[in-house]
Design a protein around this motif. Sequence first.
Motif: not given
Length: 296
Positions: A109-115, A149-152
């Motif tokens: 989640l941190t990686g996806l949000l940062q990207n 992210i929301i799906h995960i």
Amino acid sequence: MPKSSLKNRNKKPMGVYDLSNMSPKKLQKFMASYNKLHFVASNNQKYVITDNLLRNLVCRDVNPVRKSFDDLHIDKMVDIDSLFSETACLVLISHKNSVDIDEKYGAVLTGLLQNALNTFGGAVVLLQSGLSGQSMVLIRQVVELCSTIIHIVGDPEARVIDKFIEGKYHSTDSVGRASKAVPIIGHFWGVLSKSFVHINYGHTEIKPVRLHKRDDKDVETIITCLRMTIWICYLTAEIAFPTAREHNRYWKKRLINGRPAVEYAPSPEERDWAAKFLSLDDVGPNDLAGGDVNNS
């Protein structure tokens, strides 16, 4: 570069020169400056295309374009920047401190949000540089990242996170699930896909990089889309890391069947702020379903 070319910076592509009135001596000197030239003849005129168009674009030509954007629109980026920075703060808190989330989820989640935030920044840079259509492509990718992210997070059986890590996950599948938590995502993603990402007749329009002008409706539309996109990013950060801080603006912590979850429950003041920020009449339960999202 000839002075006449500098004067006409916004009238023809940089790196394309009219040779019709160039003396043989100037022509010889000009040709010696490049490794490879391409010649075009049309209607008794001769043109040459130099071998540095891309370097001219990224190193020189966009600089005055960026300045013209800043002169006209930088004030409109202030509150967008504020929400961007607050979202980044949530990501940093979650990365540096324990926020009651499984390590496997935390890294993803941190990686996806940062990207998502980096991609958002790229969209702003493209818009600033006069590449408006390309900016919208990145905006759509940000929405897709947030939907993933929301799906995960919303999968109570943890199957989605495993598929994602194994490389078997298709991000386009996330939009439908994310729309159940934030319905506006589905509509927004659809508009972006249809109008800017999926190739259509609009992509045939030639749009050279030019100085920004006042009252450009296309730019105003994209700035509105940037507002919606960074707001979705912030909502996503709260959903992903609901325990990062004590009081969330939108998603309130609760338990459902013994599992941590969040419920969309902003205060009336927050709803008023969001409506103003997004230029909407209201941002209430009807807009965002008022539903629950499981949090793993």
